[in-house]
Design a protein around this motif. Structure first.
Motif, PDB file in Angstrom:
ATOM      1  N   ARG A 190       1.537 -44.293  15.120  1.00  0.00           N
ATOM      2  CA  ARG A 190       2.572 -44.045  16.117  1.00  0.00           C
ATOM      3  C   ARG A 190       2.728 -42.556  16.333  1.00  0.00           C
ATOM      4  NH1 ARG A 190       5.447 -48.123  13.277  1.00  0.00           N
ATOM      5  NH2 ARG A 190       6.779 -46.543  12.362  1.00  0.00           N
ATOM      6  N   ARG A 191       3.247 -42.191  17.499  1.00  0.00           N
ATOM      7  CA  ARG A 191       3.431 -40.787  17.823  1.00  0.00           C
ATOM      8  C   ARG A 191       4.641 -40.245  17.092  1.00  0.00           C
ATOM      9  NH1 ARG A 191      -0.584 -38.287  20.964  1.00  0.00           N
ATOM     10  NH2 ARG A 191      -1.610 -39.960  22.068  1.00  0.00           N
TER      11      ARG A 191
ATOM     12  N   GLY B 251       1.258 -36.681  12.253  1.00  0.00           N
ATOM     13  CA  GLY B 251       2.055 -37.195  13.351  1.00  0.00           C
ATOM     14  C   GLY B 251       2.729 -36.135  14.193  1.00  0.00           C
TER      15      GLY B 251
ATOM     16  N   GLU C  15       2.833 -33.016  16.598  1.00  0.00           N
ATOM     17  CA  GLU C  15       1.946 -32.345  17.537  1.00  0.00           C
ATOM     18  C   GLU C  15       2.646 -31.121  18.093  1.00  0.00           C
ATOM     19  OE1 GLU C  15       0.760 -35.015  20.566  1.00  0.00           O
ATOM     20  OE2 GLU C  15      -0.081 -36.475  19.181  1.00  0.00           O
TER      21      GLU C  15
ATOM     22  N   SER D  98       1.837 -36.266  26.865  1.00  0.00           N
ATOM     23  CA  SER D  98       2.290 -35.828  25.544  1.00  0.00           C
ATOM     24  C   SER D  98       3.813 -35.879  25.440  1.00  0.00           C
ATOM     25  CB  SER D  98       1.785 -34.413  25.248  1.00  0.00           C
ATOM     26  OG  SER D  98       2.328 -33.500  26.163  1.00  0.00           O
TER      27      SER D  98
ATOM     28  N   PRO E 113       4.410 -40.543  25.841  1.00  0.00           N
ATOM     29  CA  PRO E 113       3.144 -41.262  25.622  1.00  0.00           C
ATOM     30  C   PRO E 113       3.250 -42.730  26.010  1.00  0.00           C
ATOM     31  CG  PRO E 113       4.222 -40.770  23.540  1.00  0.00           C
ATOM     32  CD  PRO E 113       5.015 -40.096  24.605  1.00  0.00           C
TER      33      PRO E 113
ATOM     34  N   ARG F  25      10.501 -39.755  23.410  1.00  0.00           N
ATOM     35  CA  ARG F  25       9.836 -39.069  22.312  1.00  0.00           C
ATOM     36  C   ARG F  25      10.710 -37.924  21.824  1.00  0.00           C
ATOM     37  NH1 ARG F  25       3.688 -36.747  21.909  1.00  0.00           N
ATOM     38  NH2 ARG F  25       3.746 -36.479  19.663  1.00  0.00           N
TER      39      ARG F  25
END
Length: 132
Positions: free
Chosen positions: A19-20, A41, A43, A54, A57, A63
């Motif tokens: 998962r992000r 995880g 970024e 980004s 996502p 996010r």
């Protein structure tokens, strides 16, 4: 959040899915990228090279994005405000909202709109299915 992929992708060297995690947005790299690259995880992205995929996502919002102070200031220079244009982009203006009042339920159920609408149609009469 690292899980084994379902299906045949496991045999095709795509064994794990993840998962992000959070996204850290910066304007100047003062060691932020090197500090964050070992955390799984997490970024990083430069504010001048932001990508919609980004930020959201898979097209889903929500996010967790961590903004540095310099990145927040740079956003104003990149995209400007509603009153002034963007200094770093030529002929770019932020898009204005199509509706000033975004409460659509309140607008539809208001007396002004409901008084103009036609009355609700009755459903057509249903017949029983003929049996032999």
């Amino acid at each position: 959040s690292k899980k084994v992929r379902a299906g045949k992708g496991k045999m095709r060297n795509r064994r794990y899915t993840m998962r992000r995690g959070p996204l850290v947005v910066y304007s100047e790299d003062n060691g932020i990228v090197r500090a964050m690259r070992n955390i799984p995880g997490v970024e990083t992205a430069c504010v001048t090279r932001l990508n919609l995929l980004s930020l959201a996502p898979g097209g889903s919002f929500g996010r967790f994005v961590i903004w540095t102070q310099g990145a927040f200031k740079k956003l104003g220079e990149l995209y400007g405000t509603l009153k002034s244009g963007a200094p770093l982009k030529k002929n770019y203006h932020l898009p204005r909202a199509e509706m000033e009042n975004a409460d659509l339920d309140r607008i539809i159920n208001s007396t002004e709109v409901q008084s103009v609408l036609r009355p609700k149609l009755e459903a057509p009469k249903k017949f029983e299915m003929k049996r032999n």
